[in-house]
Design a protein around this motif. Sequence first.
Motif, PDB file in Angstrom:
ATOM      1  N   PHE A 141       0.820  -1.209   0.000  1.00 42.45           N
ATOM      2  CA  PHE A 141       0.000   0.000   0.000  1.00 42.45           C
ATOM      3  C   PHE A 141       0.855   1.261   0.000  1.00 42.45           C
ATOM      4  N   TYR A 142       1.875   1.294   0.833  1.00 46.24           N
ATOM      5  CA  TYR A 142       2.695   2.492   0.985  1.00 46.24           C
ATOM      6  C   TYR A 142       3.867   2.494   0.009  1.00 46.24           C
ATOM      7  N   THR A 143       4.059   3.633  -0.665  1.00 42.09           N
ATOM      8  CA  THR A 143       5.121   3.721  -1.664  1.00 42.09           C
ATOM      9  C   THR A 143       6.509   3.824  -1.047  1.00 42.09           C
ATOM     10  N   MET A 144       6.612   4.031   0.249  1.00 46.32           N
ATOM     11  CA  MET A 144       7.949   4.145   0.860  1.00 46.32           C
ATOM     12  C   MET A 144       8.599   2.789   1.106  1.00 46.32           C
ATOM     13  N   TYR A 145       7.855   1.720   0.852  1.00 48.78           N
ATOM     14  CA  TYR A 145       8.435   0.389   0.956  1.00 48.78           C
ATOM     15  C   TYR A 145       8.706  -0.129  -0.463  1.00 48.78           C
ATOM     16  N   ASN A 146       9.893  -0.616  -0.665  1.00 45.26           N
ATOM     17  CA  ASN A 146      10.325  -1.066  -1.987  1.00 45.26           C
ATOM     18  C   ASN A 146      10.303  -2.584  -2.037  1.00 45.26           C
ATOM     19  N   LEU A 147       9.641  -3.117  -3.046  1.00 47.07           N
ATOM     20  CA  LEU A 147       9.448  -4.559  -3.150  1.00 47.07           C
ATOM     21  C   LEU A 147      10.367  -5.204  -4.181  1.00 47.07           C
ATOM     22  N   LYS A 148      11.330  -4.428  -4.644  1.00 43.62           N
ATOM     23  CA  LYS A 148      12.355  -4.936  -5.556  1.00 43.62           C
ATOM     24  C   LYS A 148      13.605  -4.099  -5.310  1.00 43.62           C
ATOM     25  N   PRO A 149      14.744  -4.581  -5.759  1.00 40.51           N
ATOM     26  CA  PRO A 149      15.968  -3.784  -5.586  1.00 40.51           C
ATOM     27  C   PRO A 149      15.817  -2.415  -6.241  1.00 40.51           C
ATOM     28  N   VAL A 150      16.347  -1.415  -5.589  1.00 41.78           N
ATOM     29  CA  VAL A 150      16.249  -0.037  -6.076  1.00 41.78           C
ATOM     30  C   VAL A 150      17.637   0.589  -6.100  1.00 41.78           C
ATOM     31  N   GLY A 151      17.728   1.721  -6.763  1.00 37.85           N
ATOM     32  CA  GLY A 151      18.985   2.442  -6.797  1.00 37.85           C
ATOM     33  C   GLY A 151      19.360   2.946  -5.417  1.00 37.85           C
ATOM     34  N   LYS A 152      20.640   3.056  -5.173  1.00 40.25           N
ATOM     35  CA  LYS A 152      21.123   3.568  -3.888  1.00 40.25           C
ATOM     36  C   LYS A 152      20.585   4.964  -3.644  1.00 40.25           C
ATOM     37  N   PHE A 153      20.556   5.785  -4.686  1.00 40.27           N
ATOM     38  CA  PHE A 153      20.064   7.155  -4.571  1.00 40.27           C
ATOM     39  C   PHE A 153      18.746   7.258  -5.319  1.00 40.27           C
ATOM     40  N   MET A 154      17.651   7.333  -4.577  1.00 44.04           N
ATOM     41  CA  MET A 154      16.327   7.455  -5.180  1.00 44.04           C
ATOM     42  C   MET A 154      15.926   8.915  -5.176  1.00 44.04           C
ATOM     43  N   PHE A 155      15.775   9.462  -6.371  1.00 40.89           N
ATOM     44  CA  PHE A 155      15.306  10.836  -6.542  1.00 40.89           C
ATOM     45  C   PHE A 155      13.781  10.752  -6.597  1.00 40.89           C
ATOM     46  N   GLU A 156      13.125  11.095  -5.494  1.00 40.05           N
ATOM     47  CA  GLU A 156      11.677  10.999  -5.402  1.00 40.05           C
ATOM     48  C   GLU A 156      11.076  12.398  -5.536  1.00 40.05           C
ATOM     49  N   PHE A 157      10.649  12.709  -6.767  1.00 36.43           N
ATOM     50  CA  PHE A 157      10.113  14.025  -7.074  1.00 36.43           C
ATOM     51  C   PHE A 157       8.645  14.120  -6.674  1.00 36.43           C
ATOM     52  N   CYS A 158       8.292  15.194  -5.989  1.00 33.72           N
ATOM     53  CA  CYS A 158       6.889  15.471  -5.681  1.00 33.72           C
ATOM     54  C   CYS A 158       6.184  15.784  -6.990  1.00 33.72           C
ATOM     55  N   GLN A 159       5.029  15.153  -7.203  1.00 34.90           N
ATOM     56  CA  GLN A 159       4.288  15.337  -8.455  1.00 34.90           C
ATOM     57  C   GLN A 159       2.918  15.957  -8.243  1.00 34.90           C
ATOM     58  N   THR A 160       2.720  16.666  -7.154  1.00 37.57           N
ATOM     59  CA  THR A 160       1.421  17.291  -6.955  1.00 37.57           C
ATOM     60  C   THR A 160       1.432  18.704  -7.533  1.00 37.57           C
ATOM     61  N   SER A 161       0.286  19.335  -7.546  1.00 37.37           N
ATOM     62  CA  SER A 161       0.070  20.579  -8.287  1.00 37.37           C
ATOM     63  C   SER A 161       1.130  21.654  -8.090  1.00 37.37           C
ATOM     64  N   PRO A 162       1.468  22.058  -6.858  1.00 37.20           N
ATOM     65  CA  PRO A 162       2.451  23.139  -6.727  1.00 37.20           C
ATOM     66  C   PRO A 162       3.795  22.815  -7.370  1.00 37.20           C
ATOM     67  N   CYS A 163       4.252  21.576  -7.227  1.00 34.57           N
ATOM     68  CA  CYS A 163       5.525  21.200  -7.842  1.00 34.57           C
ATOM     69  C   CYS A 163       5.397  21.126  -9.363  1.00 34.57           C
ATOM     70  N   CYS A 164       4.283  20.575  -9.846  1.00 29.58           N
ATOM     71  CA  CYS A 164       4.088  20.498 -11.295  1.00 29.58           C
ATOM     72  C   CYS A 164       4.008  21.890 -11.909  1.00 29.58           C
ATOM     73  N   LEU A 165       3.320  22.807 -11.248  1.00 27.11           N
ATOM     74  CA  LEU A 165       3.229  24.176 -11.751  1.00 27.11           C
ATOM     75  C   LEU A 165       4.585  24.864 -11.779  1.00 27.11           C
ATOM     76  N   ASN A 166       5.512  24.365 -10.982  1.00 28.68           N
ATOM     77  CA  ASN A 166       6.851  24.952 -10.915  1.00 28.68           C
ATOM     78  C   ASN A 166       7.903  24.130 -11.656  1.00 28.68           C
ATOM     79  N   GLY A 167       7.466  23.169 -12.470  1.00 25.35           N
ATOM     80  CA  GLY A 167       8.385  22.513 -13.387  1.00 25.35           C
ATOM     81  C   GLY A 167       8.936  21.157 -12.993  1.00 25.35           C
ATOM     82  N   THR A 168       8.339  20.493 -12.028  1.00 29.79           N
ATOM     83  CA  THR A 168       8.899  19.210 -11.603  1.00 29.79           C
ATOM     84  C   THR A 168       8.899  18.161 -12.718  1.00 29.79           C
TER      85      THR A 168
END
Length: 176
Positions: free
Chosen positions: A76-103
């Motif tokens: 359910f929660y996206t903060m748990y990874n169910l497969k190997p992931v990169g050491k450095f995860m760039f997790e960009f906010c994708q909600t309206s204020p960030c999208c309006l500012n170019g995310t």
Amino acid sequence: MERTQHKQEINMTEALMNRINELISHYPEDKRKSALLPVLHEVQDAHDNWLSVELMDKVAEILHILPIEVYEVATFYTMYNLKPVGKFMFEFCQTSPCCLNGTEDLMDYTCEKLVVKIGETTADGLFEVRGVECLGACGYAPMMQLGDFYKEHLTKDKIDQLITDCRDNKIILHDK
């Protein structure tokens, strides 16, 4: 829960078990399940930032709950990874204020720089780019989370510097 081809060594060290038991101790004996979220965080942090089915089964055993109860939370929660992931995860906010500012443009730029698509890990295992829901820092848009820390007022130049700093091991991921 589908078992994947990814194998994970389960290493429940004495230090990790002590931390898990300390977390469990915050709850009444008959409410051990209440420790599930913080226990999953600790176990994931100690196992290359991902949780295999076998590792989730071990958490269920420790908490005296059914494995499905762990799977329900971990999927359910996206903060748990169910497969190997990169050491450095760039997790960009994708909600309206960030999208309006170019995310979205910054995510595309980052993917191009790293030669990956969103959700993929770079060939060297260092990086992954993800879009996530609101990180609660709308006044600092566009922003992303990298480990336990927010990177705010992002620009292409800041992304370039973050990539360089990650490659040079100058980035601290956790505040522990």
